[in-house]
Design a protein around this motif. Structure first.
Motif, PDB file in Angstrom:
ATOM      1  N   SER A   1       0.812  -1.213   0.000  1.00 60.86           N
ATOM      2  CA  SER A   1       0.000   0.000   0.000  1.00 60.86           C
ATOM      3  C   SER A   1       0.846   1.263   0.000  1.00 60.86           C
ATOM      4  O   SER A   1       0.333   2.342  -0.218  1.00 60.86           O
ATOM      5  N   GLY A   2       2.143   1.119   0.267  1.00 59.50           N
ATOM      6  CA  GLY A   2       3.012   2.291   0.262  1.00 59.50           C
ATOM      7  C   GLY A   2       3.285   2.852   1.640  1.00 59.50           C
ATOM      8  O   GLY A   2       3.999   3.828   1.787  1.00 59.50           O
ATOM      9  N   LYS A   3       2.721   2.218   2.676  1.00 56.15           N
ATOM     10  CA  LYS A   3       2.870   2.795   4.009  1.00 56.15           C
ATOM     11  C   LYS A   3       4.319   2.796   4.493  1.00 56.15           C
ATOM     12  O   LYS A   3       4.803   3.769   5.077  1.00 56.15           O
ATOM     13  N   THR A   4       5.030   1.689   4.211  1.00 56.48           N
ATOM     14  CA  THR A   4       6.418   1.639   4.642  1.00 56.48           C
ATOM     15  C   THR A   4       7.263   2.621   3.849  1.00 56.48           C
ATOM     16  O   THR A   4       8.180   3.255   4.383  1.00 56.48           O
ATOM     17  N   THR A   5       6.970   2.764   2.557  1.00 54.67           N
ATOM     18  CA  THR A   5       7.710   3.716   1.742  1.00 54.67           C
ATOM     19  C   THR A   5       7.501   5.125   2.274  1.00 54.67           C
ATOM     20  O   THR A   5       8.455   5.910   2.377  1.00 54.67           O
ATOM     21  N   LEU A   6       6.275   5.447   2.627  1.00 54.54           N
ATOM     22  CA  LEU A   6       5.999   6.777   3.177  1.00 54.54           C
ATOM     23  C   LEU A   6       6.794   6.987   4.456  1.00 54.54           C
ATOM     24  O   LEU A   6       7.392   8.046   4.680  1.00 54.54           O
ATOM     25  N   LEU A   7       6.830   5.952   5.283  1.00 52.61           N
ATOM     26  CA  LEU A   7       7.596   6.056   6.524  1.00 52.61           C
ATOM     27  C   LEU A   7       9.075   6.305   6.231  1.00 52.61           C
ATOM     28  O   LEU A   7       9.725   7.130   6.878  1.00 52.61           O
ATOM     29  N   ARG A   8       9.608   5.601   5.271  1.00 46.91           N
ATOM     30  CA  ARG A   8      11.014   5.755   4.941  1.00 46.91           C
ATOM     31  C   ARG A   8      11.314   7.141   4.375  1.00 46.91           C
ATOM     32  O   ARG A   8      12.384   7.698   4.602  1.00 46.91           O
ATOM     33  N   VAL A   9      10.373   7.676   3.627  1.00 51.33           N
ATOM     34  CA  VAL A   9      10.580   9.037   3.116  1.00 51.33           C
ATOM     35  C   VAL A   9      10.589  10.019   4.282  1.00 51.33           C
ATOM     36  O   VAL A   9      11.422  10.921   4.343  1.00 51.33           O
ATOM     37  N   LEU A  10       9.683   9.830   5.245  1.00 55.29           N
ATOM     38  CA  LEU A  10       9.685  10.690   6.434  1.00 55.29           C
ATOM     39  C   LEU A  10      10.996  10.540   7.192  1.00 55.29           C
ATOM     40  O   LEU A  10      11.530  11.496   7.739  1.00 55.29           O
TER      41      LEU A  10
END
Lengths: 285, 357, 297
Positions: B39-48
């Protein structure tokens, strides 16, 4: 939203990373590799190319060169075959059975890797010469090993020995014993199980190991030149031919033969990679 | 610290992983990013976190775009999914790491580092394990060491990647409560990623439900559970029974009831979503009136599972299966058993337009 | 009728009276024959060559043995061998670590090509490995005239030997580290970076300790090969006793002079070293669980 927010942020050919040192390490790696390996090898190819097709062809088809390739490749193939058979046997015995000293034997398999080839060369010669421990037993039977093509074969078997064993061992260890049990429950007899259930998954590893042994054998120098009579046309291997040409300052000739050898080696490398890729595809990595 | 994510877009090869994400994270909030894998949640976390960069968009910490700010200057801490403890260092050295690698100018003296590490270990209740190696700890203990290690650098934004994913169910619940208490006492803005809706609803102040690179809905646990905005959110947060219906002129016909759905929904086929515990079973001959929608026709009981406080009943209705959750008294009262026929009554259906695909 | 027929057929199924052993392994006599054959093969091709080095070295007595290995040319050969290893191994160690770092911690195009290039020295015959440097630096080579004009000798001198050894032993450390570091991934380093460690501190405090066994193993392999290399060094050396002979070359020189006892004496030192290498390798394998992931030439 500013324009900069819309511009791409990453270099195209690699992912941006938070770990440091990419430029430094890759740069150093490429420079080092270039200096030590690529430029020297490049020199070889340039030298060969500069000779001209006519001279090249004459060189490569001379009787002596052809004989050397025949001897090198022929005996290496035989040695690889012998190593395939006995290597499989040794790997089997080491993995499947227990006997006193098994661990020590397992460690010794790597001896041909660790031992300098010159040492192997003189040791094998001493062992198999007419007055040697084994040579002495064979001489009355009319079998000459040292200073005969058979000696070259012995040396090539020695240097290739670990390849098949070390490539087959891990595959053998990972074989699922349940498959054999299932086959047995279906009524197969032991030799049938061995041929139809156990052997097939081992074949790629066996093939890889034998090809590696073959590749090593065709380039082998140190172990062979002591035990061989080194006579052109009879027992002169390709690496020796190259050395002879170098000593005669026939750089062009040496380069030509070397290039052919390299092409053969690269083809073998390709074959090995193909076998491994085929295995991965077939058995899901 | 307040975080604003604007128009964040990222692809991995040809897959769009983040699709124009917009999100505001309030000061001191405990926000959950909830969604299935991919869903992209981990990617979003990594960008943060600063471990990855988008192709487009901005990330603002208190109004300042941090995407080009070097990692060392971002006031962010991240607890990795499998903790990433340094295996060759003792617990003490792991926790002290962030302090010991500080540039000499800013590095506290040795004794102060030792004091701070001890206080942190007390905070996570592991003060006796300071000399152990990570390999000697249980999963829950490692998690707490990872947390202590991250807190040592005093981040203003705390990020947690599936913090309880690798733990046993029992440990998970205990640690959940403990983490919540810790957050409440420290007040650090915290964002965590999870695929477990129970965990998200239990822990977070607000939950952002993500799917295929988009945020489907952001809201408090109650909001998203009771007022899901999309079928995906509804489906993800719990069991859903789906019944076809028609929308016409702002009204959906479900069974014998016309339910207003608001002007915005277009006419056409729609789906009514109902939770199992909102499915009421009625006797065939029960003709009493009800405020809820009663479906035409009969349903046949196929399976009954009466373990625990509630009973699960699986029925076949028309060409599909319906899951109902009723009390055991109700079960006995209606004499529900395999093969029994009854009628279905639906409470609180959520109507969504039918997806043309 | 049909039912009865089935009944009769069913009753003809043999009842197993005693437990049947599944053929899960070969019968004992076969096993022992196979073990014997394998051991015999290894005896003739492995053990005896190993043993004969020592018997021949000591054939003329311990006195001759000691004299042979303390003779000036032998000592010079030992010194040159150690010098070569002392230069080649650290250089290839740095290369191996750098290459493994670049390859395993980052994604970029051309990675598999790079790995293939690093493996090149393995597929090249030792003779060719030495020869390429003659083509570069020999009198008739590319740089030959320039070097001669400046009085620099590479071919038939120590620098050439070191270069050839560098070539041949280049892949060893890299090959050991690449799978190890690949398996470890980048998470630990990311965690260190999240804790605000600089790049260098991350490498030193987090990466290095976790690869130390791989590094040690690679260094052992690299050193073993650097010391024992024959073909490549033979071609570029010039065989000048006391000056450009490494130990393997000295063995050849002595042997060709029919000084067999001395040749085997020096050979025995190399064999002992090989044995030590094997022991260290095996110990490291048992300790750190590093398996032989592929055959090394």
């Amino acid at each position: 939203m500013t324009a900069s927010a819309l511009a791409p942020r990453m270099p195209v050919w690699r992912q941006r990373s938070v770990l440091p040192g990419f430029g430094l390490t890759l740069g150093f790696t490429l420079a080092y590799l270039g200096l030590i390996v690529l430029i020297p090898l490049g020199a070889l190819f340039v030298q060969t190319a500069g000779v001209g097709w006519q001279a090249l062809w004459a060189e490569l088809t001379s009787a002596r060169t052809l004989a050397a390739f025949r001897i090198s490749f022929g005996l290496s193939a035989l040695a690889a075959l012998a190593n395939a058979v006995f290597g499989l046997l040794v790997a089997w015995v080491l993995v499947r059975y227990t006997f006193p000293g098994r661990r020590i034997v397992d460690a010794l398999i790597d001896l041909p890797f660790a031992l300098p080839t010159a040492v192997a060369g003189i040791a094998l010669t001493a062992l198999y010469s007419d007055s040697g421990w084994i040579g002495g037993l064979l001489a009355p039977l009319g079998i000459r090993v040292a200073y005969a093509p058979l000696g070259i074969l012995v040396a090539l078997i020695f240097v290739g020995l670990p390849f098949v064993v070390r490539t087959v061992e891990p595959v053998l260890r990972e074989l699922d014993g349940e498959l054999e049990a299932a086959a047995a429950l279906l009524g197969a007899r032991r030799w049938q199980i061995l041929v139809r259930v156990v052997l097939p998954p081992l074949l790629p590893a066996l093939l890889t190991g034998a090809t590696l042994a073959f590749a090593r054998a065709i380039g082998e120098y140190g172990s062979v030149i002591f035990i061989s009579s080194n006579m052109p046309g009879v027992s002169e291997i390709v690496p020796l031919l190259i050395v002879v040409k170098l000593e005669q300052f026939d750089y062009a000739g040496a380069a030509a033969v070397a290039t052919l050898m390299l092409i053969a080696s690269f083809i073998l490398l390709l074959v090995i990679n193909l076998i491994q890729a085929w295995t991965r595809r077939r058995h899901g990595g | 610290m307040e975080i604003q994510v604007e128009d964040l877009t990222k692809s991995f090869g040809s897959t769009l992983v983040l699709d124009r994400i917009e999100l505001k994270i309030r000061e001191g909030e405990f926000l959950g990013l909830l969604g299935p894998s991919g869903s992209g949640k981990t990617t979003l976390l990594r960008v943060l976190a600063g471990l990855d960069w988008p192709e487009q968009g901005r990330v603002l910490f208190d109004g300042v775009d941090v995407l080009d700010v070097p990692l060392e200057q971002r006031p962010v801490g991240l607890v990795f999914q499998h903790y990433a403890l340094f295996p060759h260092m003792r617990v003490f050295d792991n926790v002290a790491f962030g302090l010991e690698v500080m540039p000499r100018r800013r590095r506290p003296p040795k004794q102060e580092i030792a004091d701070r590490v001890e206080r942190l270990l007390e905070l996570v209740q592991l003060e006796d394990l300071a000399d152990r190696f990570p390999g000697q700890l249980s999963g829950g203990q490692r998690q707490r060491v990872a947390l202590a290690r991250t807190l040592a650098i005093e981040p203003q934004l705390l990020l947690l990647d599936e913090p309880f994913g690798a733990l046993d169910a029992k440990v998970r619940v205990e640690l959940r409560r403990w983490l919540r208490d810790l957050h409440d006492s420290m007040g650090i803005t915290t964002v965590f990623v999870t695929h477990d809706q129970e965990e998200a609803l239990d822990l977070a102040d607000r939950v952002a439900v993500m799917n295929e690179g988009r945020i489907e809905q952001v809201g408090s646990p109650t909001q998203i559970y009771e007022k899901p905005k999309t079928p995906f959110v509804y489906d993800f947060l719990g069991e859903a029974n789906k019944f076809d219906c028609e929308v016409e002129d702002g009204v959906a016909r479900v069974g014998n009831k016309a339910l207003p759905v608001g002007r915005r929904m277009r006419d056409g086929p729609a789906v009514a979503y109902v939770r199992p515990h909102d499915v009421v079973l009625r006797r065939i001959d029960d003709r009493s009136r009800s405020e809820d929608a009663v479906l035409p026709g009969e349903a046949t009981v196929r399976f009954v599972s009466a373990l625990g406080a509630k009973a699960s009943v699986e029925l076949s209705y028309e060409d599909r299966l319906v899951e109902a959750e009723i009390t055991r008294e109700n079960l006995a009262e209606l004499e529900i058993s395999r093969g029994k026929r009854c009628r279905l009554q639906l409470r609180l259906p959520h109507i969504f337009p039918k997806d043309p695909s | 009728m049909a039912v009865e027929a089935i009944g009769r057929r069913a009753s003809r199924v043999p009842q197993v009276a005693r437990p049947v052993r599944l053929p899960l392994t070969e019968p004992a006599p076969v096993r022992w024959v196979l073990i014997g054959a394998a051991l015999a093969f290894l005896l003739f091709f492995l053990v005896l060559p190993f043993v004969i080095v020592f018997t021949e070295a000591l054939a003329k007595g311990v006195g001759v043995y000691v004299a042979a290995i303390t003779e000036p040319d032998a000592l010079a050969a030992i010194e040159l061998t150690l010098l070569t290893a002392a230069i080649a191994v650290p250089l290839n160690l740095v290369f191996g670590v750098a290459a493994a770092w670049a390859i395993t911690k980052f994604e970029f195009h051309g990675k598999s090509l790079l790995i293939t290039l690093i493996d090149l020295p393995f597929s090249v015959s030792p003779v060719i490995s030495g020869m390429v440097f003659i083509l570069l630096f020999g009198l008739q080579g590319w740089f030959g005239p320039w070097l001669a004009a400046h009085g620099i000798r590479i071919v038939f001198a120590v620098p050439g030997i070191i270069l050839a050894t560098l070539f041949v032993t280049l892949p060893f450390v890299a090959r050991e580290l690449i799978p190890v570091m690949h398996q470890q991934g980048t998470t630990q380093e990311e965690a260190a970076r999240m804790l605000r460690a600089s790049g260098w501190k991350t490498f030193r405090r987090v990466t290095l300790p976790s690869i130390k066994w791989g590094v040690l193993y690679g260094v052992v392999l690299c050193t073993g090969r650097a010391i024992g290399e024959f073909g490549a060094v033979s071609v570029i050396s010039g065989h000048i006793s006391g000056l450009t002979n490494t130990m393997p070359l000295q063995v050849e020189v002595l042997y060709n002079d029919y000084d067999f006892a001395a040749a085997f004496a020096v050979a025995s030192l190399l064999t002992l070293l090989a044995l030590v290498t094997l022991i260290i390798r095996t110990t490291l394998e048992w300790r750190a669980g590093i398996g032989n992931w592929t055959a090394e030439p």
